[in-house]
Design a protein around this motif. Sequence first.
Motif, PDB file in Angstrom:
ATOM      1  N   VAL A  22       0.844  -1.193   0.000  1.00  0.00           N
ATOM      2  CA  VAL A  22       0.000   0.000   0.000  1.00  0.00           C
ATOM      3  C   VAL A  22       0.884   1.250   0.000  1.00  0.00           C
ATOM      4  N   LEU A  23       0.694   2.112  -1.001  1.00  0.00           N
ATOM      5  CA  LEU A  23       1.465   3.347  -1.113  1.00  0.00           C
ATOM      6  C   LEU A  23       0.693   4.531  -0.551  1.00  0.00           C
ATOM      7  N   ASP A  24      -0.619   4.451  -0.646  1.00  0.00           N
ATOM      8  CA  ASP A  24      -1.442   5.576  -0.219  1.00  0.00           C
ATOM      9  C   ASP A  24      -2.879   5.072  -0.099  1.00  0.00           C
ATOM     10  N   SER A  25      -3.630   5.715   0.780  1.00  0.00           N
ATOM     11  CA  SER A  25      -5.021   5.316   0.949  1.00  0.00           C
ATOM     12  C   SER A  25      -5.807   6.458   1.550  1.00  0.00           C
ATOM     13  N   SER A  26      -7.050   6.584   1.146  1.00  0.00           N
ATOM     14  CA  SER A  26      -7.912   7.606   1.738  1.00  0.00           C
ATOM     15  C   SER A  26      -8.806   6.996   2.808  1.00  0.00           C
ATOM     16  N   ARG A  27      -8.732   5.687   2.980  1.00  0.00           N
ATOM     17  CA  ARG A  27      -9.788   4.988   3.732  1.00  0.00           C
ATOM     18  C   ARG A  27      -9.841   5.340   5.206  1.00  0.00           C
ATOM     19  N   ASP A  28      -8.723   5.757   5.772  1.00  0.00           N
ATOM     20  CA  ASP A  28      -8.744   6.120   7.188  1.00  0.00           C
ATOM     21  C   ASP A  28      -8.982   7.609   7.388  1.00  0.00           C
ATOM     22  N   ALA A  29      -9.221   8.318   6.309  1.00  0.00           N
ATOM     23  CA  ALA A  29      -9.399   9.765   6.406  1.00  0.00           C
ATOM     24  C   ALA A  29     -10.606  10.170   5.556  1.00  0.00           C
ATOM     25  N   ASN A  30     -10.661  11.436   5.200  1.00  0.00           N
ATOM     26  CA  ASN A  30     -11.761  11.896   4.361  1.00  0.00           C
ATOM     27  C   ASN A  30     -11.599  11.370   2.951  1.00  0.00           C
ATOM     28  N   PRO A  31     -12.714  11.189   2.237  1.00  0.00           N
ATOM     29  CA  PRO A  31     -12.573  10.786   0.836  1.00  0.00           C
ATOM     30  C   PRO A  31     -11.858  11.867   0.027  1.00  0.00           C
ATOM     31  N   LEU A  32     -11.288  11.456  -1.068  1.00  0.00           N
ATOM     32  CA  LEU A  32     -10.704  12.410  -2.014  1.00  0.00           C
ATOM     33  C   LEU A  32     -11.847  13.022  -2.825  1.00  0.00           C
ATOM     34  N   VAL A  33     -11.899  14.339  -2.865  1.00  0.00           N
ATOM     35  CA  VAL A  33     -12.944  15.030  -3.620  1.00  0.00           C
ATOM     36  C   VAL A  33     -12.263  15.799  -4.745  1.00  0.00           C
ATOM     37  N   TYR A  34     -12.722  15.591  -5.988  1.00  0.00           N
ATOM     38  CA  TYR A  34     -12.064  16.279  -7.102  1.00  0.00           C
ATOM     39  C   TYR A  34     -13.089  16.704  -8.138  1.00  0.00           C
ATOM     40  N   LEU A  35     -12.695  17.629  -8.978  1.00  0.00           N
ATOM     41  CA  LEU A  35     -13.537  18.097 -10.082  1.00  0.00           C
ATOM     42  C   LEU A  35     -13.187  17.292 -11.329  1.00  0.00           C
ATOM     43  N   HIS A  36     -14.150  16.529 -11.847  1.00  0.00           N
ATOM     44  CA  HIS A  36     -13.859  15.672 -12.988  1.00  0.00           C
ATOM     45  C   HIS A  36     -13.664  16.504 -14.253  1.00  0.00           C
ATOM     46  N   GLY A  37     -12.672  16.115 -15.052  1.00  0.00           N
ATOM     47  CA  GLY A  37     -12.405  16.791 -16.323  1.00  0.00           C
ATOM     48  C   GLY A  37     -11.499  17.994 -16.178  1.00  0.00           C
ATOM     49  N   ALA A  38     -10.982  18.241 -14.983  1.00  0.00           N
ATOM     50  CA  ALA A  38     -10.142  19.424 -14.758  1.00  0.00           C
ATOM     51  C   ALA A  38      -8.696  19.040 -14.456  1.00  0.00           C
ATOM     52  N   LYS A  39      -8.340  17.789 -14.762  1.00  0.00           N
ATOM     53  CA  LYS A  39      -6.968  17.308 -14.534  1.00  0.00           C
ATOM     54  C   LYS A  39      -6.549  17.433 -13.072  1.00  0.00           C
ATOM     55  N   ASN A  40      -7.503  17.262 -12.159  1.00  0.00           N
ATOM     56  CA  ASN A  40      -7.181  17.282 -10.730  1.00  0.00           C
ATOM     57  C   ASN A  40      -6.491  15.987 -10.305  1.00  0.00           C
ATOM     58  N   ILE A  41      -6.774  14.898 -11.019  1.00  0.00           N
ATOM     59  CA  ILE A  41      -6.177  13.603 -10.680  1.00  0.00           C
ATOM     60  C   ILE A  41      -5.468  13.060 -11.914  1.00  0.00           C
ATOM     61  N   ILE A  42      -4.714  11.983 -11.747  1.00  0.00           N
ATOM     62  CA  ILE A  42      -3.944  11.463 -12.880  1.00  0.00           C
ATOM     63  C   ILE A  42      -4.888  10.986 -13.997  1.00  0.00           C
ATOM     64  N   PRO A  43      -4.464  11.167 -15.258  1.00  0.00           N
ATOM     65  CA  PRO A  43      -5.338  10.903 -16.404  1.00  0.00           C
ATOM     66  C   PRO A  43      -5.887   9.473 -16.442  1.00  0.00           C
ATOM     67  N   GLY A  44      -5.061   8.491 -16.125  1.00  0.00           N
ATOM     68  CA  GLY A  44      -5.500   7.096 -16.217  1.00  0.00           C
ATOM     69  C   GLY A  44      -6.637   6.776 -15.266  1.00  0.00           C
ATOM     70  N   LEU A  45      -6.607   7.394 -14.104  1.00  0.00           N
ATOM     71  CA  LEU A  45      -7.676   7.162 -13.133  1.00  0.00           C
ATOM     72  C   LEU A  45      -8.929   7.941 -13.528  1.00  0.00           C
ATOM     73  N   GLU A  46      -8.737   9.161 -13.964  1.00  0.00           N
ATOM     74  CA  GLU A  46      -9.877   9.994 -14.365  1.00  0.00           C
ATOM     75  C   GLU A  46     -10.658   9.317 -15.492  1.00  0.00           C
ATOM     76  N   THR A  47      -9.949   8.807 -16.483  1.00  0.00           N
ATOM     77  CA  THR A  47     -10.602   8.147 -17.621  1.00  0.00           C
ATOM     78  C   THR A  47     -11.392   6.912 -17.173  1.00  0.00           C
ATOM     79  N   ALA A  48     -10.825   6.153 -16.241  1.00  0.00           N
ATOM     80  CA  ALA A  48     -11.471   4.909 -15.802  1.00  0.00           C
ATOM     81  C   ALA A  48     -12.763   5.178 -15.036  1.00  0.00           C
ATOM     82  N   LEU A  49     -12.895   6.380 -14.504  1.00  0.00           N
ATOM     83  CA  LEU A  49     -14.059   6.687 -13.663  1.00  0.00           C
ATOM     84  C   LEU A  49     -15.258   7.212 -14.457  1.00  0.00           C
ATOM     85  N   ILE A  50     -15.037   7.547 -15.722  1.00  0.00           N
ATOM     86  CA  ILE A  50     -16.115   8.108 -16.531  1.00  0.00           C
ATOM     87  C   ILE A  50     -17.302   7.145 -16.575  1.00  0.00           C
ATOM     88  N   GLY A  51     -18.488   7.667 -16.313  1.00  0.00           N
ATOM     89  CA  GLY A  51     -19.713   6.876 -16.421  1.00  0.00           C
ATOM     90  C   GLY A  51     -20.065   6.085 -15.173  1.00  0.00           C
TER      91      GLY A  51
END
Length: 161
Positions: A22-51
């Motif tokens: 495990v390199l990183d996790s949000s599970r013991d803290a607040n969820p990660l909140v981001y604006l989709h389509g604004a390059k807030n997160i890495i591209p590969g993850l953003e693309t996988a979340l569409i839909g």
Amino acid sequence: MQIADKKVVSIHYTLTNDAGEVLDSSRDANPLVYLHGAKNIIPGLETALIGKLAGDELAVVVEPSDAYGEYNEQMTQVVPREMFAGVDEIEAGMEFQAETSQGVEVIRVAAVDGDEVTIDGNHPLAGKRLHFAVSIHEVREANEEELTHGHVHGESCNHDH
Ligand code: ZN
């Protein structure tokens, strides 16, 4: 509501490497909140979340080129220990902020050999394939201000621009 551009998305994730560490996790803290389509997160993850929808769970494998880039050997450098004046103990893994032509960057100490210190300007996750286990917590519309700024505003947001 499906994840798409201009939605505010809240996720929990666990990030592991190829070895399953495990390199990183949000599970013991607040969820990660981001604006989709604004390059807030890495591209590969953003693309996988569409839909996807709130309540969905998914496993995503992201190659370095869609994450933090390939590891660049030229971003490592051997410098003399005197460069670290005022620091008593230099150890591999330490991080320093350095002024560069690109702005302030984090430089990591990769190795110490006598008076020679190898520094590494690569992102710590550069060159790594990333495995995300994601659960989608909430999807909502972004408001006008968030769209203008290109990021999410929440309780912890206290910038003034
Ligand atoms: Zn803002």
